[in-house]
Scaffold this active site. Structure first.
Site, PDB file in Angstrom:
ATOM      1  N   ASP A 109      -1.568 -10.294  -5.075  1.00  0.00           N
ATOM      2  CA  ASP A 109      -2.979  -9.268  -4.260  1.00  0.00           C
ATOM      3  C   ASP A 109      -4.086  -9.840  -5.612  1.00  0.00           C
ATOM      4  OD1 ASP A 109      -4.780  -7.875  -3.458  1.00  0.00           O
ATOM      5  OD2 ASP A 109      -4.757  -6.723  -2.596  1.00  0.00           O
ATOM      6  N   ASN A 133      -7.172 -10.070  -4.921  1.00  0.00           N
ATOM      7  CA  ASN A 133      -8.740  -8.869  -4.157  1.00  0.00           C
ATOM      8  C   ASN A 133      -9.869 -10.198  -4.389  1.00  0.00           C
ATOM      9  OD1 ASN A 133      -8.137  -6.269  -3.498  1.00  0.00           O
ATOM     10  ND2 ASN A 133      -6.862  -5.836  -5.559  1.00  0.00           N
ATOM     11  N   ASN A 191       1.221  -0.901  -0.277  1.00  0.00           N
ATOM     12  CA  ASN A 191      -0.048   0.456   0.140  1.00  0.00           C
ATOM     13  C   ASN A 191       0.992   1.281  -0.073  1.00  0.00           C
ATOM     14  OD1 ASN A 191      -2.366   1.830   0.368  1.00  0.00           O
ATOM     15  ND2 ASN A 191      -2.630   1.023   2.265  1.00  0.00           N
ATOM     16  N   GLU A 229       1.298  -2.644  -4.979  1.00  0.00           N
ATOM     17  CA  GLU A 229       0.478  -1.393  -5.060  1.00  0.00           C
ATOM     18  C   GLU A 229       1.634  -0.232  -4.828  1.00  0.00           C
ATOM     19  OE1 GLU A 229      -2.990   0.482  -4.106  1.00  0.00           O
ATOM     20  OE2 GLU A 229      -2.810  -1.496  -2.748  1.00  0.00           O
ATOM     21  N   HIS A 282      -2.540  -4.929   4.427  1.00  0.00           N
ATOM     22  CA  HIS A 282      -2.254  -6.470   4.109  1.00  0.00           C
ATOM     23  C   HIS A 282      -1.289  -6.839   5.127  1.00  0.00           C
ATOM     24  CE1 HIS A 282      -4.367  -6.839  -0.233  1.00  0.00           C
ATOM     25  NE2 HIS A 282      -4.535  -4.788   0.342  1.00  0.00           N
TER      26      HIS A 282
END
Length: 254
Positions: free
Chosen positions: A148, A150, A9, A35, A245
């Site tokens: 990820d 999602n 992130n 990310e 995460h």
């Protein structure tokens, strides 16, 4: 071979939260982030080089958005940024690295949480990504696809599976796609090692979700069936807090 995947992130934000100190302790052979939210020239490469890592980047065209980076102590034989599908490649979502006979894909699947248009984009990605991987699998059968996703796979992978609103990440059509993914060509490394254990990889920033362990498991390491028998262990570093995460890991004999 110890491989770690982590949606940080924002790599610059994670570095301010002692990500390097954590890396020094865990010493993965391959460290994949999603990310990154940065361009290659916005990060001090020496921080990772001092730990022996080579870096491969695939950033989004839009600054401060998406992006994946693969750090490895082995220099890859081949690096391919993207899928040659422009609408996904502009967002920096898939990065391929080849190491001898095996291939790693570091992926950040789209999130559909911001609205119907982005969920539709996510479903388009899944529809296009599946056949693209099938083609690659024929050439490179020893394939690991991590990142990820999602998507929540099974009910055990979310703290409240009876919820009725079915948000993106928990919609039937994407869960069905992931179920087929693991049924046909790939093994969920974590679930292979822990058939009934409940652990999560993402928690909302709202309402003390992480403190109360109200999370989702949406970060996966998929291993092609041809090397499933090489899996030694897999799990989560739940105490690593550099992001919303946590990192996921795989130990495999390659």
């Amino acid at each position: 071979m110890k491989i770690v995947s982590y949606n940080v992130n924002g790599i610059r934000a994670a570095l301010k939260k002692d990500l390097i100190k954590w890396l020094k302790k865990e010493k993965p052979d391959v460290f994949c982030i999603q990310e990154s939210k940065a361009q290659e020239d916005q990060v001090d490469h020496s921080l990772f080089e001092k730990l022996g890592y080579n870096a491969c980047w695939h950033s989004a065209e839009k600054k401060g958005y998406s992006g994946v980076v693969t750090f490895s102590k082995i220099v890859p034989d081949k690096v391919v940024a993207g899928t040659k599908m422009e609408k996904y490649d502009l967002e920096g979502r898939v990065l391929r690295t080849d190491f001898g006979e095996w291939t790693l894909l570091n992926c950040y699947f789209p999130s559909g949480s911001s609205g119907d248009a982005r969920h539709e984009f996510k479903m388009e990605f899944l529809h296009d990504f599946g056949p693209w991987v099938k083609k690659l699998l024929k050439k490179r059968p020893k394939l690991i696809i991590l990142g990820d996703y999602n998507i929540v796979h099974q009910d055990i992978d979310i703290h409240n599976p009876t919820r009725k609103d079915k948000p993106s990440g928990f919609k039937p059509e994407e869960r069905e796609w992931l179920a087929n993914w693991f049924k046909k060509d790939f093994t969920d490394a974590y679930r292979h090692c822990h058939p009934e254990k409940q652990e999560f990889s993402w928690w909302s920033y709202r309402s003390g979700a992480r403190k109360n362990n109200k999370g989702w498991r949406i970060d996966y390491i998929s291993v092609s069936k041809s090397i499933e028998s090489k899996i030694k262990s897999a799990g989560h570093f739940g105490k690593a807090v550099h992001s919303d995460h946590c990192p996921v890991f795989l130990e495999i004999d390659l």
